[in-house]
Design a protein around this motif. Sequence first.
Motif, PDB file in Angstrom:
ATOM      1  N   PHE A 222      -2.595 -36.576  19.543  1.00  0.00           N
ATOM      2  CA  PHE A 222      -2.593 -35.750  18.344  1.00  0.00           C
ATOM      3  C   PHE A 222      -1.448 -34.746  18.428  1.00  0.00           C
ATOM      4  CE2 PHE A 222      -6.829 -36.594  20.001  1.00  0.00           C
ATOM      5  CZ  PHE A 222      -7.385 -37.378  18.995  1.00  0.00           C
ATOM      6  N   MET A 223      -0.936 -34.341  17.276  1.00  0.00           N
ATOM      7  CA  MET A 223       0.077 -33.290  17.176  1.00  0.00           C
ATOM      8  C   MET A 223      -0.420 -32.282  16.145  1.00  0.00           C
ATOM      9  SD  MET A 223       3.093 -32.090  18.115  1.00  0.00           S
ATOM     10  CE  MET A 223       4.057 -33.394  18.846  1.00  0.00           C
ATOM     11  N   PRO A 224      -1.481 -31.484  16.508  1.00  0.00           N
ATOM     12  CA  PRO A 224      -2.034 -30.532  15.524  1.00  0.00           C
ATOM     13  C   PRO A 224      -1.193 -29.282  15.349  1.00  0.00           C
ATOM     14  CG  PRO A 224      -3.235 -30.383  17.588  1.00  0.00           C
ATOM     15  CD  PRO A 224      -2.228 -31.480  17.763  1.00  0.00           C
ATOM     16  N   TYR A 225      -0.431 -28.909  16.404  1.00  0.00           N
ATOM     17  CA  TYR A 225       0.342 -27.671  16.351  1.00  0.00           C
ATOM     18  C   TYR A 225       1.746 -27.978  16.865  1.00  0.00           C
ATOM     19  CZ  TYR A 225      -4.561 -26.327  16.616  1.00  0.00           C
ATOM     20  OH  TYR A 225      -5.915 -26.251  16.422  1.00  0.00           O
ATOM     21  N   PRO A 226       2.774 -27.307  16.326  1.00  0.00           N
ATOM     22  CA  PRO A 226       4.152 -27.567  16.770  1.00  0.00           C
ATOM     23  C   PRO A 226       4.306 -27.335  18.269  1.00  0.00           C
ATOM     24  CG  PRO A 226       4.140 -26.256  14.768  1.00  0.00           C
ATOM     25  CD  PRO A 226       2.720 -26.311  15.248  1.00  0.00           C
ATOM     26  N   GLY A 227       4.976 -28.276  18.938  1.00  0.00           N
ATOM     27  CA  GLY A 227       5.244 -28.142  20.363  1.00  0.00           C
ATOM     28  C   GLY A 227       4.077 -28.468  21.255  1.00  0.00           C
ATOM     29  N   GLU A 228       2.961 -28.981  20.689  1.00  0.00           N
ATOM     30  CA  GLU A 228       1.785 -29.298  21.495  1.00  0.00           C
ATOM     31  C   GLU A 228       1.340 -30.731  21.222  1.00  0.00           C
ATOM     32  OE1 GLU A 228      -1.447 -26.611  21.193  1.00  0.00           O
ATOM     33  OE2 GLU A 228      -0.273 -24.832  21.723  1.00  0.00           O
ATOM     34  N   LEU A 229       1.253 -31.490  22.283  1.00  0.00           N
ATOM     35  CA  LEU A 229       0.664 -32.823  22.217  1.00  0.00           C
ATOM     36  C   LEU A 229      -0.719 -32.762  22.846  1.00  0.00           C
ATOM     37  CD1 LEU A 229       3.323 -35.557  23.159  1.00  0.00           C
ATOM     38  CD2 LEU A 229       1.882 -35.500  21.124  1.00  0.00           C
ATOM     39  N   TRP A 230      -1.718 -33.242  22.130  1.00  0.00           N
ATOM     40  CA  TRP A 230      -3.071 -33.306  22.668  1.00  0.00           C
ATOM     41  C   TRP A 230      -3.428 -34.772  22.854  1.00  0.00           C
ATOM     42  CZ3 TRP A 230      -6.778 -29.192  23.296  1.00  0.00           C
ATOM     43  CH2 TRP A 230      -6.244 -27.920  23.061  1.00  0.00           C
ATOM     44  N   ALA A 231      -4.114 -35.043  23.960  1.00  0.00           N
ATOM     45  CA  ALA A 231      -4.472 -36.429  24.268  1.00  0.00           C
ATOM     46  C   ALA A 231      -5.925 -36.485  24.709  1.00  0.00           C
ATOM     47  CB  ALA A 231      -3.565 -36.974  25.365  1.00  0.00           C
TER      48      ALA A 231
ATOM     49  N   LEU B  70      -7.814 -38.090  27.353  1.00  0.00           N
ATOM     50  CA  LEU B  70      -7.642 -38.763  28.632  1.00  0.00           C
ATOM     51  C   LEU B  70      -8.957 -38.706  29.408  1.00  0.00           C
ATOM     52  CD1 LEU B  70      -5.678 -40.108  30.675  1.00  0.00           C
ATOM     53  CD2 LEU B  70      -5.231 -37.813  31.566  1.00  0.00           C
ATOM     54  N   ARG B  71      -9.434 -39.873  29.818  1.00  0.00           N
ATOM     55  CA  ARG B  71     -10.700 -39.984  30.552  1.00  0.00           C
ATOM     56  C   ARG B  71     -11.853 -39.299  29.805  1.00  0.00           C
ATOM     57  NH1 ARG B  71      -7.076 -38.788  35.001  1.00  0.00           N
ATOM     58  NH2 ARG B  71      -6.742 -40.687  36.250  1.00  0.00           N
ATOM     59  N   GLY B  72     -11.825 -39.389  28.447  1.00  0.00           N
ATOM     60  CA  GLY B  72     -12.913 -38.843  27.646  1.00  0.00           C
ATOM     61  C   GLY B  72     -12.884 -37.352  27.471  1.00  0.00           C
ATOM     62  N   ARG B  73     -11.761 -36.670  27.867  1.00  0.00           N
ATOM     63  CA  ARG B  73     -11.652 -35.226  27.702  1.00  0.00           C
ATOM     64  C   ARG B  73     -10.298 -34.882  27.090  1.00  0.00           C
ATOM     65  NH1 ARG B  73     -16.214 -35.752  28.162  1.00  0.00           N
ATOM     66  NH2 ARG B  73     -17.699 -34.691  29.560  1.00  0.00           N
ATOM     67  N   LEU B  74     -10.178 -33.639  26.610  1.00  0.00           N
ATOM     68  CA  LEU B  74      -8.966 -33.195  25.948  1.00  0.00           C
ATOM     69  C   LEU B  74      -7.936 -32.699  26.954  1.00  0.00           C
ATOM     70  CD1 LEU B  74     -10.495 -31.294  22.886  1.00  0.00           C
ATOM     71  CD2 LEU B  74      -9.251 -33.449  22.828  1.00  0.00           C
ATOM     72  N   LEU B  75      -6.702 -33.121  26.764  1.00  0.00           N
ATOM     73  CA  LEU B  75      -5.585 -32.704  27.587  1.00  0.00           C
ATOM     74  C   LEU B  75      -4.498 -32.161  26.662  1.00  0.00           C
ATOM     75  CD1 LEU B  75      -4.122 -32.730  30.411  1.00  0.00           C
ATOM     76  CD2 LEU B  75      -3.224 -34.966  29.730  1.00  0.00           C
ATOM     77  N   ARG B  76      -3.953 -30.961  27.020  1.00  0.00           N
ATOM     78  CA  ARG B  76      -2.923 -30.357  26.191  1.00  0.00           C
ATOM     79  C   ARG B  76      -1.591 -30.402  26.935  1.00  0.00           C
ATOM     80  NH1 ARG B  76      -3.222 -24.326  23.632  1.00  0.00           N
ATOM     81  NH2 ARG B  76      -3.642 -23.792  25.820  1.00  0.00           N
ATOM     82  N   LEU B  77      -0.557 -30.896  26.224  1.00  0.00           N
ATOM     83  CA  LEU B  77       0.791 -30.951  26.760  1.00  0.00           C
ATOM     84  C   LEU B  77       1.676 -30.068  25.908  1.00  0.00           C
ATOM     85  CD1 LEU B  77       1.066 -34.844  27.094  1.00  0.00           C
ATOM     86  CD2 LEU B  77       0.297 -33.254  28.848  1.00  0.00           C
ATOM     87  N   LYS B  78       2.668 -29.452  26.540  1.00  0.00           N
ATOM     88  CA  LYS B  78       3.623 -28.627  25.811  1.00  0.00           C
ATOM     89  C   LYS B  78       5.034 -29.078  26.134  1.00  0.00           C
ATOM     90  CE  LYS B  78       1.343 -24.267  24.688  1.00  0.00           C
ATOM     91  NZ  LYS B  78       1.465 -22.793  24.721  1.00  0.00           N
ATOM     92  N   GLY B  79       5.904 -29.029  25.124  1.00  0.00           N
ATOM     93  CA  GLY B  79       7.282 -29.416  25.329  1.00  0.00           C
ATOM     94  C   GLY B  79       7.922 -29.851  24.030  1.00  0.00           C
ATOM     95  N   GLU B  80       8.915 -30.712  24.139  1.00  0.00           N
ATOM     96  CA  GLU B  80       9.634 -31.195  22.968  1.00  0.00           C
ATOM     97  C   GLU B  80      10.383 -32.462  23.341  1.00  0.00           C
ATOM     98  OE1 GLU B  80      12.791 -29.604  19.543  1.00  0.00           O
ATOM     99  OE2 GLU B  80      12.370 -28.412  21.328  1.00  0.00           O
ATOM    100  N   GLY B  81      10.478 -33.380  22.426  1.00  0.00           N
ATOM    101  CA  GLY B  81      11.236 -34.606  22.657  1.00  0.00           C
ATOM    102  C   GLY B  81      10.678 -35.411  23.801  1.00  0.00           C
ATOM    103  N   LEU B  82      11.504 -35.629  24.845  1.00  0.00           N
ATOM    104  CA  LEU B  82      11.086 -36.387  26.019  1.00  0.00           C
ATOM    105  C   LEU B  82      10.552 -35.499  27.133  1.00  0.00           C
ATOM    106  CD1 LEU B  82      14.081 -38.897  26.205  1.00  0.00           C
ATOM    107  CD2 LEU B  82      11.783 -39.370  25.377  1.00  0.00           C
ATOM    108  N   ASP B  83      10.597 -34.191  26.937  1.00  0.00           N
ATOM    109  CA  ASP B  83      10.244 -33.245  27.988  1.00  0.00           C
ATOM    110  C   ASP B  83       8.914 -32.570  27.668  1.00  0.00           C
ATOM    111  OD1 ASP B  83      10.296 -31.644  30.195  1.00  0.00           O
ATOM    112  OD2 ASP B  83      11.716 -30.185  29.356  1.00  0.00           O
ATOM    113  N   TYR B  84       7.822 -33.139  28.177  1.00  0.00           N
ATOM    114  CA  TYR B  84       6.491 -32.560  28.008  1.00  0.00           C
ATOM    115  C   TYR B  84       5.851 -32.387  29.383  1.00  0.00           C
ATOM    116  CZ  TYR B  84       5.995 -32.602  22.938  1.00  0.00           C
ATOM    117  OH  TYR B  84       6.128 -32.327  21.601  1.00  0.00           O
ATOM    118  N   LYS B  85       5.073 -31.329  29.521  1.00  0.00           N
ATOM    119  CA  LYS B  85       4.356 -31.059  30.756  1.00  0.00           C
ATOM    120  C   LYS B  85       2.906 -30.721  30.438  1.00  0.00           C
ATOM    121  CE  LYS B  85       8.424 -29.365  33.213  1.00  0.00           C
ATOM    122  NZ  LYS B  85       9.036 -28.236  33.961  1.00  0.00           N
ATOM    123  N   VAL B  86       2.044 -30.998  31.412  1.00  0.00           N
ATOM    124  CA  VAL B  86       0.623 -30.709  31.238  1.00  0.00           C
ATOM    125  C   VAL B  86       0.413 -29.200  31.222  1.00  0.00           C
ATOM    126  CG1 VAL B  86      -1.674 -30.959  32.222  1.00  0.00           C
ATOM    127  CG2 VAL B  86      -0.054 -32.871  32.316  1.00  0.00           C
TER     128      VAL B  86
END
Length: 994
Positions: free
Chosen positions: A178-187, A189-205
């Motif tokens: 999901f991309m609910p907010y700019p600069g944040e990818l939510w996934a 994973l294993r039945g729970r929510l994981l938030r990633l921050k970054g842009e383009g090819l550079d994302y970190k947990v």
Amino acid sequence: MIRFFLFCICLFPQILYANNGFSFRYVDMPLALRDGNIKRTVADRKGILWFSTSDGLNRYDGNHVLHFDLVSKPNIVNNNITTLFPGKDDVLWVGTTNGITKFDLRSWTTQHFLLPDQNGNARRLFVRDICEDPKGRVYICTDDAMIYTIEKGELKLVMDLSKVQTPSKGQASLNGVFMPYPGELWALLRGRLLRLKGEGLDYKVEDWYEMPTIKGNISRSVYFSNSGDVLFFAEKSGLYHFHIPSGHLAKVGTEADSGVHKNRDHFIPINDTLVGILANRVGVYTYNVKTRQLGPLMEDIAGNFARNRVMTTYSADGKTYLTSSNGIMVMEASRSPFRNILERSINETNLQSIRSIYQVNANKLYLGSYRDGFLQYNLETSERTIIMNKFVYSMLRWDDNRLLLATEGDGLQWLDTRTDKVTKLAIDTTQALYQSGALNDFTVSLCRESDSTVWVGSYFGVCLLNVYTGKATIPWQSAAGKPLNRSRVFDIYASGRLRFFSSMEGAFVYDTENGRLEQLLMHMPGGYSMLSIYFIRKVGQEYWLGTNGRGLLVLNERLELMREKNTSNGLAGNAAFSFSQVGVNVFIGTNLGLTALNLQNQREKNYYTIDHLPSNEFNHSATFTYGNIVYLGTINGITSFNVNDLQQYRASKQQTNFSFTSFILGNSHGLQQLDNLPYQPLQQLEVPAGTRYFSIRFGSIDDALAQQTFYYRLHETDSWQEIGRYREISFAGIQPGYYNLQVATSLPGENIFHILAAMPLHILPNFYDTWWFRLACVLCIPLIAFLVFRYRVKQMKKEQKLRTQIAGDLHDEVGSTLTRIYFQADLFSMRSNDKASFQQIASASKDALGLMSDLVWSIDARFDTAHDLVARLRDYVTNLQDELETDCTLEIAGNFENRELSQATRQNFFLIFKEAINNAARYSTGCPIKITLQFCDHIQLSVQNNYDATHQKMKNYQGGQGLQYMQIRAAKMKGDLRVDANGQVFIVKLSAPF
């Protein structure tokens, strides 16, 4: 005051929902797809549906279906579609079990993306989910816990989530991104929510949300609000609310809310604070993310989910599209006052046609349905209970606990409203009326007469029945009863001492005081008495009759026709089926919509499926009024409304999604179909030159337009052309030029055309139809004439030069030779004794020299004038007179100076002249030869001589073979030669064009 105003603003969305709720409808799918297993669906910016089935991708515009698979043009990478995502700039992303396809809707091309292995071969790419950031970059999650993006036309790995260390053990399953907010990818994973921050090819947990109190995995359906609130459903625990900034986690609702906790949920965005929660096979609840309060079950639409299991949802532009076992459904916030019950998709063949309605209390509704028979419907829970399979035409309240039912085929029945038990009313089958068929089991209408008697209308007339004894009577014996007793009686109405019977054979009135039965409108011309009448009601001091074909007929108290109301003056349809009245408001259900009339201000308003009615066609007698609530039966369920809400309702001016969907060309290359028309940023649509015919398709998935009639025009000043319900306009033989194609609809009973869409057209002309080609042609005419003239002049000069050269050569070569012969012969004649022979040589040479001189003159271009011809003729006549001593007179008239002659005319005219003069001199009897030459628009020659008519041989000779040669020469110069031989005169007449 300001605080109150702000409070109202905050409260308005909730009030809006509470008063009006959602509208719910099925998409009218084509027959071939009604039983298909539709898996996922999305809508593009034009409101056109894209959905997946087991055999690939489909597009449906409300008119036609386009199918895409491995071999279509364009094609997709795989038929097993796992997800669909409409991206920016009219791009549709199609995720499959092995690869992803980018479908560019503007260019109507596809591009496929696969993962290569170390050897360069494609390896498996199972796409789970797709999302997009604000810049249009897509992120793709796969079943092996990878997140990819597409950069420079290639798949690029963003992050391998299988290597992320989390407290939860087990397989690294990735079910959503999901991309609910700019600069944040939510996934997920294993039945729970994981938030990633970054842009383009550079994302970190950034964060991992373990949520140990939750049992089971979080489902793929997750709702993110702008305020940082997240709603999700845990498979074994129910619905949860999670606040991201604070990390607060709370369960939504209590165990009593079994619908929320026991069913897989889907979320329906309503506004920033309100979200709908769809519980499968239960209905829709609302939840306020600010107050964290769960609203009650939405009764208006709960019944629509009683038989359907919703599999996937997609929300855009205020609409939510749901896929279920019955096809595709659409939900949207609506301000319509109409509440529809038992509504089904209009494409289903077995609709809920309702013929009778009765409400016992606030929640209990009895219905007579063509499909399910007689049933009880709970307005609170939307539960349906079929009481019996018999079809009930009419229900009459008899006492507090009983209803009398008129059934089709099973006579009259008693219903106990406390137990829902049905018992048949006993009829005396030995009586004559029953034996004759006047009292039968096919009952239609009921009207109470007394504590023990009831009027019963059936398929074959009407009678008065005692419900306790089972005996029936017909209180009249007049002739007017014969047509009534052979007709189906739709309705019975009591007004004072009068009883009105509405039937297929017309309207009848019975006076209970004098026992007379009469047929209404019997003596009116135009077939009024034979109209089928569905109801008769007294409104004020008038009687209103609902007819099949003439709308409403209004009679005065003397039962005389006063006026008519039909589609020409405001009624929705000309078949008036049902009547309801609440105070000064009258509601007429017709075959083409609902008409509401206000008796106080004499205003009417029509309502149709576009106002969220379940159908435009109502059923006769299927009405019931419960306080301020009006129930009306249609051929597709029931619609009900509060009279006060209806008066306050104003139809939305928001247009439906309506587009021109395809452009089809027919020319010398065959048929060409352009299906990307809705996505083209066209200022105008150009029709290429040489197009023999073309057609434009249009469509909409909105059921409100499914029953509308369409019109079109090419100029704003043109009249509208009707095309019915067909959604394609074909053109042939249209003149080149600029047009503005407009498509509109006009609601029944209205003369107003509502324009749905417009498209400027430019029909390009063939090159030979263009102004520049015609101008070039006009300019080329004098040019061609000039070139032809130049060519002719050049040819004439060339011809003149040749003729002059020939004449010179003849004169120099042949002439000199003949002259030398002449002088030699003449010299020999003086030296020899044989003077006769030499004299003949000299004479022949001299003749040849004369002939040559004539020939040279005739072809010499320097003598192509009438003046030279006249001079030659004079010389010839003079020489002839000297040689033959013949008298000749030559008369010349007309202007011949400076006038040119063609070589052919000059030569042939001179030769004819010589022949005519020679013949006249040879056969003349001594009188002068008269020669006349006149110049006007023609050259006219006349040669006249006297001859001996008794000498037959000479006569025949002068008009014989020589004349034939002269005729030939005259034809060569397009002249006319005639001979007149009367008495002693022989005349040759020649006329040649000048």
